[in-house]
Every structure is written in C-alpha cells, then in structure tokens.
Design an enzyme around this catalytic site. Structure first.
Site, PDB file in Angstrom:
ATOM      1  N   ASN A 176      32.608  22.670  96.347  1.00 45.35           N
ATOM      2  CA  ASN A 176      33.927  23.067  96.854  1.00 45.35           C
ATOM      3  C   ASN A 176      34.695  23.770  95.743  1.00 45.35           C
ATOM      4  O   ASN A 176      34.712  23.284  94.599  1.00 45.35           O
ATOM      5  CB  ASN A 176      34.705  21.818  97.287  1.00 45.35           C
ATOM      6  CG  ASN A 176      36.175  22.126  97.570  1.00 45.35           C
ATOM      7  OD1 ASN A 176      36.502  22.712  98.594  1.00 45.35           O
ATOM      8  ND2 ASN A 176      37.051  21.744  96.651  1.00 45.35           N
ATOM      9  N   GLU A 177      35.296  24.893  96.065  1.00 48.95           N
ATOM     10  CA  GLU A 177      36.093  25.637  95.069  1.00 48.95           C
ATOM     11  C   GLU A 177      35.381  25.629  93.720  1.00 48.95           C
ATOM     12  O   GLU A 177      35.939  25.181  92.705  1.00 48.95           O
ATOM     13  CB  GLU A 177      37.531  25.094  94.988  1.00 48.95           C
ATOM     14  CG  GLU A 177      38.255  25.252  96.312  1.00 48.95           C
ATOM     15  CD  GLU A 177      39.773  25.087  96.280  1.00 48.95           C
ATOM     16  OE1 GLU A 177      40.318  24.616  95.263  1.00 48.95           O
ATOM     17  OE2 GLU A 177      40.403  25.438  97.295  1.00 48.95           O
ATOM     18  N   TYR A 245      45.867  28.998 101.531  1.00 52.77           N
ATOM     19  CA  TYR A 245      47.049  28.217 101.913  1.00 52.77           C
ATOM     20  C   TYR A 245      48.264  29.141 101.976  1.00 52.77           C
ATOM     21  O   TYR A 245      48.347  30.109 101.211  1.00 52.77           O
ATOM     22  CB  TYR A 245      47.305  27.107 100.878  1.00 52.77           C
ATOM     23  CG  TYR A 245      46.303  25.979 100.988  1.00 52.77           C
ATOM     24  CD1 TYR A 245      46.480  24.952 101.895  1.00 52.77           C
ATOM     25  CD2 TYR A 245      45.162  25.951 100.182  1.00 52.77           C
ATOM     26  CE1 TYR A 245      45.564  23.912 102.005  1.00 52.77           C
ATOM     27  CE2 TYR A 245      44.224  24.920 100.286  1.00 52.77           C
ATOM     28  CZ  TYR A 245      44.444  23.902 101.201  1.00 52.77           C
ATOM     29  OH  TYR A 245      43.535  22.875 101.313  1.00 52.77           O
ATOM     30  N   GLU A 300      39.508  25.675 104.478  1.00 54.30           N
ATOM     31  CA  GLU A 300      40.792  25.057 104.113  1.00 54.30           C
ATOM     32  C   GLU A 300      41.892  26.068 104.379  1.00 54.30           C
ATOM     33  O   GLU A 300      41.847  27.188 103.848  1.00 54.30           O
ATOM     34  CB  GLU A 300      40.824  24.624 102.637  1.00 54.30           C
ATOM     35  CG  GLU A 300      39.982  23.401 102.353  1.00 54.30           C
ATOM     36  CD  GLU A 300      40.122  22.882 100.927  1.00 54.30           C
ATOM     37  OE1 GLU A 300      41.185  23.045 100.304  1.00 54.30           O
ATOM     38  OE2 GLU A 300      39.126  22.303 100.439  1.00 54.30           O
ATOM     39  N   GLN A 349      45.543  19.005 105.964  1.00 51.24           N
ATOM     40  CA  GLN A 349      44.472  18.067 106.247  1.00 51.24           C
ATOM     41  C   GLN A 349      44.900  17.204 107.433  1.00 51.24           C
ATOM     42  O   GLN A 349      46.065  17.206 107.811  1.00 51.24           O
ATOM     43  CB  GLN A 349      44.188  17.217 105.037  1.00 51.24           C
ATOM     44  CG  GLN A 349      43.663  18.016 103.849  1.00 51.24           C
ATOM     45  CD  GLN A 349      43.092  17.122 102.753  1.00 51.24           C
ATOM     46  OE1 GLN A 349      42.933  15.929 102.905  1.00 51.24           O
ATOM     47  NE2 GLN A 349      42.800  17.744 101.606  1.00 51.24           N
TER      48      GLN A 349
HETATM   49  O1  AHR Z   1      43.438  20.331 100.284  1.00 54.51           O
HETATM   50  C1  AHR Z   1      43.864  19.996  99.003  1.00 54.51           C
HETATM   51  C2  AHR Z   1      43.043  20.688  97.931  1.00 54.51           C
HETATM   52  O2  AHR Z   1      43.200  22.063  98.030  1.00 54.51           O
HETATM   53  C3  AHR Z   1      41.556  20.501  98.022  1.00 54.51           C
HETATM   54  O3  AHR Z   1      41.121  19.333  97.428  1.00 54.51           O
HETATM   55  C4  AHR Z   1      41.023  21.686  97.283  1.00 54.51           C
HETATM   56  O4  AHR Z   1      39.784  22.115  97.759  1.00 54.51           O
HETATM   57  C5  AHR Z   1      42.097  22.732  97.455  1.00 54.51           C
HETATM   58  O5  AHR Z   1      42.497  23.275  96.267  1.00 54.51           O
END
Ligand code: AHR
Length: 493
Positions: A176-177, A245, A300, A349
């Site tokens: 992840n990332e 985001y 995400e 989330q």
């Molecule tokens: O969703 C919160 C965080 O955001 C996650 O852990 C990460 O993958 C992203 O930076």
C-alpha cells in the site's frame, strides 16, 4: 436568471457496465474503525454482535449492498503480520499501531473475523498484503491459508483453527502506498518488487481466480502509473491502484464541521480534480494496454479534515456534512462515467474514520450523510452506463456546478444522479432523455439548509433523503430545478 444547463443522455452504446465494486469500502486498523468501531468483541454483552461485529453495523452495511471491503490497511497493512491474528487468542502477540496513534492492539480481530464478516455481508474481501515489512513467503502462505482446499500446511492450519472451507479470496493488494508509508520506494524499484511478488502469488485453485493489484499513484503522479504500465508484464498485473483524497492543504486541512464558504470551495475544487486525475491515468493505461486488460482501482478516496475539539473521538475521526454529500456525489459520478477502466473504488473509511458511512458512540450508531449517498447511488451497481454529456454547464466560482451520471439496470429502469455543488444558487437543468423510453419518474433528494448540517448522536436524522417532485417531463425533455448544494437521484421506468 441563469440559463438552464442542458444535458444529453444517450442509449447505452458500447456496453460498459458500472462495476458494483465502484461502491466498495475500506476498513483499516486505525482509530476506532475496527476496535471500538465495527468490532466490539465476542464477549460484549451490552452491544448485540455476531462474532464480535456489531449487528447494527452489519444490518446497515447489508442495506448498502456493499460489494467489497478492503482490509487491514492502508499504512497499517505494511506492518501487519497475519499469522499473529489467527489461532488461540492467548497465543497471539500484541501489535503496536505505529502509524496511527501508537495504540497497542491485541490482534483479536484477525483473518477469520474479517473473512467471516465479508461472507456475512455478501461482500468480496480485498486483502492488502504486507510488502513493506513482510515477505513473499508470508503473502503466499496467506493466500494458501485463505484459498487452498486440499492438504497443505496452511490449509491444514486453517482447519485446525476452525474453518473447513476456503474463503476463496480474489482481490490481493501488493503493498500500500509503496511510494510513502509502504516503503518510500521509487516507482522503478517497486516495479521489480512487484514482479517478484506477483510471480509467486497463486490462486490455489480458487475458482474465481485471483486479482493482483499493484500499489498505485497518489493524485497526479502519472510517472508512477506510466512506470508500472510500461515495465510490469500485464499478465502479472490485474489492476493498478490510485489514491486521491479531497485535501487542499495537507498541513491545514480545515475543520470537518465548522468550515466557511472559502474552505468549502477549496474542498470542492480538490474533489473535482478526481475527474482530471482519472482521465489522465486512464490515458496512460490506454496507451500501454489498449485492450483494457489492467483495471484502475481507486482504492482510497474521500474527504479528510482536521479533528475538531468537539469531535475528537479517536484518530482521524471526523464528522460528515453536506460537503461530504457533494464530494461523494461528484466523485461517484466520475467513477461511473469512467466505468470502462475504473472497476473498483474504496471509500475511506467505513466506520469512525475519515469520510465514514457509520459513526458509533458506545451503544449508539448513526448513518452519516455519505451513507445516504451510497444508499441512493447503489442503483448504479452493475447497471449499464448511459453516456451523458453536459452541454453548457454553469459555473460555481469557476467550477462546474452540475455533475451527472446515468445508467440502465437489468429491468430497464433508468437512474440519473445529479449534483448541484453551488452553495447558494439553485440550477435549472434540462435533460434530453428522448432516446430513453421513460414514462414514469420518481426522485429522491439529499440536502439540508446549511452546508455544515450533519447527523449527530442527538439528532441522527437531520440529513436524510426525501422525496423530490420539482421536475417535469415533456416531449422527451426532463426539466429539473435542483436546489443549492443538493444531490438528486431520479428513477425512470
Ligand atoms: O486512509 C488513511 C491513510 O491514508 C491510509 O492508511 C493510507 O494508505 C493513506 O495515506
């Protein structure tokens, strides 16, 4: 007066299905998402639960038809060793959640709990594997544990731990990332790591096969996508991820409730960038994979704000307002419209963290405004995309005010989802639906007086969908007056 915004909606031409997986969720070991969120423990006598998972949350998620759930992270995934979360509780070591709050967890919520929950919900599990601090062996053992039906060390161990049948997990994330919390790798370095992991990953005869998902870019990091698409054989990679985001300044994200008009504008400006990012990442994928073998998973997305004093209730706990309705509605329209390549998305989330659909406070549980968006939009799951074109969008401070997507379900029911992000002005929209055989229309609206309105434990139904009637259908043109900051889903039969 504003000119009406005109929209053309055509017949489904090239058979693009909106994958139900676009309506996926994400649950990380973070703040109160798992512990003291969806999971309250099997011994909890006050909150009704099934294997420790709250029954009220299970019921709410079933209503949403959640198609998939990603777990255990996020950044947490690259610290998580799954073997510590199976077998007798007394043998399980603790784990310190070093990314999120430094809390010590007892590993009581593990693979069995998660996969049984997915089974109960009818959702596909999406396991995010530890690449940053794990090993190839650890991952392939996990795959054998969850998917192998025959005699093998891991399948035998699963049976010893009480589960006879494999769960047949299809979706597997390889880190992840990895450009950040997953190892601070360069794209070039990750390509080699990814190729190695993908080589050893096996479906262990899972009839549905497995999906190998490469850790993807953040926002506009097109170099990352290009490097993966160019250097990983597509036979080894089923999807590339993207994280985005709606954050306009990572050092000052602004409050979740007490935001002003300017912050609202900046949030929407950033949320609408999803359209640009997806378009450009897809263009790169089209260049290297014109047949469309590799999918784009936006695993995400969502709004992310600073904790406010009155809502400090766990790491990354935030309230959820009409702004979040605007973010979810516009972003989901983007995903629907790009359904040819975007085959999965995961809202960050699910419970008590970021743009959650559910908030809990001890025995209380509420559905956020975003929950209602997901509920209203679920009609698009697995429906056929209807191409929609906005011909003369009006502007909200230079941003497109109206967003739209449309689909036709198996029973030929048409759904049109419309969002007006303007904080103050209503918009008249004229939708040409002459190509669609619509005789009867009904509609639902989600809005509230103020942008900052939200559901709270004292007022859990402040923001809920209501019936909407302010439209006319005449000679194939649907004329709608969409109030300021509102989201509407029309159903035509
Ligand atoms: O969703 C919160 C965080 O955001 C996650 O852990 C990460 O993958 C992203 O930076």
């Amino acid at each position: 007066a504003q000119q009406p915004v005109t929209i053309q909606i055509g017949k489904s031409t090239d058979s693009v299905q909106i994958s139900k997986h676009i309506y996926g969720h994400f649950a990380e070991h973070l703040g109160r998402c798992i512990y003291d969120g969806l999971y309250v423990g099997e011994d909890n006598k006050t909150i009704p639960n099934t294997e420790g998972v709250r029954n009220d949350i299970i019921a709410a998620l079933k209503e949403l038809n959640i198609p998939n759930l990603r777990w255990p992270g996020g950044c947490f995934a690259d610290t998580y060793h799954w073997k510590d979360g199976v077998g007798p509780q007394e043998d399980r070591p603790t784990i310190v959640n070093r990314w999120w709050g430094g809390t010590t967890e007892d590993n009581s919520f593990g693979t069995h709990n998660f996969l049984n929950l997915c089974e109960e919900l009818g959702a596909e599990p999406y396991l995010s594997a530890n690449v940053g601090s794990g090993t190839v062996q650890e991952l392939i053992d996990w795959m054998q544990y969850t998917n192998h039906d025959g005699v093998s060390p891991m399948a035998d161990w699963r049976r010893e731990n009480g589960r006879e049948e494999p769960w047949d997990v299809k979706y597997w994330g390889v880190g992840n990332e990895t450009w950040g919390c997953g190892g601070n790798m360069t794209a070039e370095y990750y390509v080699d790591i990814y190729r190695k992991y993908a080589t050893f990953m096996s479906d262990w005869n899972n009839t549905g096969g497995v999906y190998r998902i490469a850790s993807g870019a953040s926002e506009d990091d097109y170099h990352w996508t290009e490097t993966l698409m160019k250097n990983v054989p597509h036979s080894l990679m089923d999807a590339v991820a993207l994280h985005d985001y709606a954050v306009f300044d990572w050092n000052a994200k602004g409050p979740s409730v007490n935001f002003d008009e300017e912050i609202y504008f900046k949030s929407m400006e950033q949320a609408l960038r999803m359209e640009e990012y997806v378009t450009k990442h897809v263009a790169i994928m089209d260049k290297y994979d014109p047949e469309g073998r590799v999918d784009l998973f936006v695993d995400e997305w969502g709004g992310w704000y600073d904790a406010e004093p009155e809502v400090q209730n766990g790491v990354l706990y935030q309230q959820n307002t009409i702004r979040d309705v605007m973010i979810a509605g516009t972003v989901l329209n983007t995903f629907n419209n790009h359904a040819k390549r975007v085959k999965m998305a995961n809202l960050a989330q699910m419970v008590n963290v970021l743009q959650a659909v559910i908030l809990t406070d001890e025995e209380k549980m509420i559905k956020t405004p975003t929950y209602h968006v997901m509920n209203m939009y679920k009609v698009h799951q697995d429906a056929m995309l209807l191409p929609s074109k906005i011909e003369n969008n009006s502007q909200f401070r230079g941003l497109p005010a109206i967003s739209v997507s449309a689909s036709k379900g198996v029973d030929d029911t048409v759904h049109i989802s419309l969002v007006n992000i303007d904080s103050k002005e209503q918009r008249t929209v004229e939708v040409n639906v002459a190509d669609l055989d619509i005789k009867n229309l009904t509609a639902q609206i989600l809005t509230s007086e103020k942008l900052q309105d939200h559901n709270s434990f004292n007022d859990p139904e402040k923001v809920v969908p209501g019936e909407f009637k302010d439209f006319k259908l005449r000679k194939g043109v649907l004329s709608i007056d969409i109030p300021a900051h509102s989201l509407i889903v029309l159903e035509g039969k």
